[in-house]
Every structure is written in structure tokens, then in C-alpha cells.
Design a protein around this motif. Structure first.
Motif, PDB file in Angstrom:
ATOM      1  N   GLY A   6      63.146  57.008 -27.034  1.00 25.70           N
ATOM      2  CA  GLY A   6      63.209  56.478 -28.379  1.00 25.70           C
ATOM      3  C   GLY A   6      63.485  54.995 -28.367  1.00 25.70           C
ATOM      4  O   GLY A   6      63.621  54.384 -27.310  1.00 25.70           O
ATOM      5  N   LEU A   7      63.564  54.445 -29.551  1.00 25.60           N
ATOM      6  CA  LEU A   7      63.908  53.035 -29.683  1.00 25.60           C
ATOM      7  C   LEU A   7      64.461  52.795 -31.068  1.00 25.60           C
ATOM      8  O   LEU A   7      64.234  53.577 -31.984  1.00 25.60           O
ATOM      9  CB  LEU A   7      62.706  52.123 -29.414  1.00 25.60           C
ATOM     10  N   SER A   8      65.190  51.706 -31.196  1.00 27.45           N
ATOM     11  CA  SER A   8      65.717  51.280 -32.483  1.00 27.45           C
ATOM     12  C   SER A   8      65.223  49.874 -32.752  1.00 27.45           C
ATOM     13  O   SER A   8      65.290  49.014 -31.864  1.00 27.45           O
ATOM     14  CB  SER A   8      67.245  51.309 -32.478  1.00 27.45           C
ATOM     15  N   VAL A  49      68.666  49.247 -39.234  1.00 30.10           N
ATOM     16  CA  VAL A  49      68.031  49.699 -38.003  1.00 30.10           C
ATOM     17  C   VAL A  49      67.121  50.870 -38.336  1.00 30.10           C
ATOM     18  O   VAL A  49      67.524  51.799 -39.038  1.00 30.10           O
ATOM     19  CB  VAL A  49      69.076  50.141 -36.949  1.00 30.10           C
ATOM     20  N   THR A  58      65.045  53.792 -36.432  1.00 35.30           N
ATOM     21  CA  THR A  58      65.040  54.439 -35.122  1.00 35.30           C
ATOM     22  C   THR A  58      63.945  55.486 -35.063  1.00 35.30           C
ATOM     23  O   THR A  58      63.719  56.215 -36.030  1.00 35.30           O
ATOM     24  CB  THR A  58      66.411  55.094 -34.844  1.00 35.30           C
ATOM     25  N   ALA A 107      62.368  58.572 -32.326  1.00 33.57           N
ATOM     26  CA  ALA A 107      62.609  59.357 -31.119  1.00 33.57           C
ATOM     27  C   ALA A 107      61.400  60.243 -30.873  1.00 33.57           C
ATOM     28  O   ALA A 107      60.686  60.607 -31.814  1.00 33.57           O
ATOM     29  CB  ALA A 107      63.871  60.197 -31.275  1.00 33.57           C
ATOM     30  N   GLY A 121      58.598  48.987 -39.153  1.00 33.02           N
ATOM     31  CA  GLY A 121      60.030  49.003 -39.453  1.00 33.02           C
ATOM     32  C   GLY A 121      60.370  48.077 -40.605  1.00 33.02           C
ATOM     33  O   GLY A 121      61.117  48.447 -41.517  1.00 33.02           O
TER      34      GLY A 121
END
Length: 141
Positions: A16-18, A30, A32, A34, A57
């Protein structure tokens, strides 16, 4: 944290990443994501799509603010940030701006980056356009 990652693994989530989102008045959010993709597949996907993920985002954050009727007020830029944007809008490079304002090129770049973050923009060109639309700097004639 160990419990969180353990529970994620139970559902097959391994990557995953934020994405940090900087608001125009210093607020931070933020987004996020996954996934259950394999690590190599995820790493390749990120390399190929990181720019799109950043944009998604930012757009998601903006839409959430709109849905909750949070006003997108005009951010407070410093005098130097405005000067750097103004010269950039006239087609000047960071080196040109630095020479005009008698500052280091890295300092000019830093002011532009700060303005870009405050205006929640992805590029300096986007930042200049937004500064003009918010009447922070005058339009180029």
C-alpha cells in the motif's frame, strides 16, 4: 501497528501507500490505498502510475471538501512567494527570478515550491494559473 498489519495480512493485503495532501492553509490530509497485488507487481504499478495516484489523491481530497462545503479560501502567500510567481508568470526561469530578486536560485525555487504547496498545485505552471485565477497575481497581458 503490529496488530493493524497483522489484520491486513489476514485479508491478503500486503502492499500500500499513503499520499500526503497539503491544504492551502497548512492543513494536511492523507489518502491511503492498500492492495493484495504481489510486491513486484505493486512496485511496477506505482512506478508507472505514481503521478496519476498523486492527482487522484488531490482530486479526491478537493471533492470531499466540496461535499462538506469547506470553503477554499485564498491562501496567505509571502511577499517573496508572490514576487517569484509574478516573475515566473512573465516567463522567467528560476535562475532569472533569482538574479532579478538578488537571491540564490535554490531560494527562488524554494519560494515557488512553497507557493505550489500552499495553493495545492502539482506543477509551477498550475500554481501560476491558480494564483492568477485567485487574483493573487495579475494576469499576463
Amino acid at each position: 501497528m503490529k496488530k493493524l498489519f497483522g489484520e491486513a495480512r489476514e485479508f491478503g493485503i500486503c502492499c500500500g501507500l499513503s499520499v500526503p495532501i497539503r491544504g492551502s492553509h497548512g492543513g494536511i490530509a492523507v489518502v491511503t490505498a492498500a492492495t493484495d497485488l504481489s510486491v513486484p507487481t505493486w512496485e511496477q504499478y506505482k512506478r508507472e502510475n505514481m503521478r496519476k495516484i498523486d492527482v487522484a489523491g488531490a482530486l479526491l481530497h478537493r471533492r470531499i471538501l466540496q461535499l462538506h462545503r469547506v470553503a477554499d479560501q485564498r491562501p496567505k502567500l509571502t511577499r517573496r512567494e508572490i514576487e517569484c510567481l509574478l516573475w515566473t508568470s512573465q516567463g522567467k526561469t528560476c535562475a532569472d527570478v533569482a538574479e532579478i530578486l538578488s537571491i540564490a536560485e535554490n531560494t527562488a525555487r524554494s519560494y515557488l515550491t512553497s507557493a505550489r504547496n500552499k495553493l495545492n498545485c502539482l506543477t509551477i505552471a498550475h500554481c501560476v494559473a491558480k494564483a492568477i485565477s485567485l487574483q493573487i497575481i495579475p494576469p499576463v497581458i
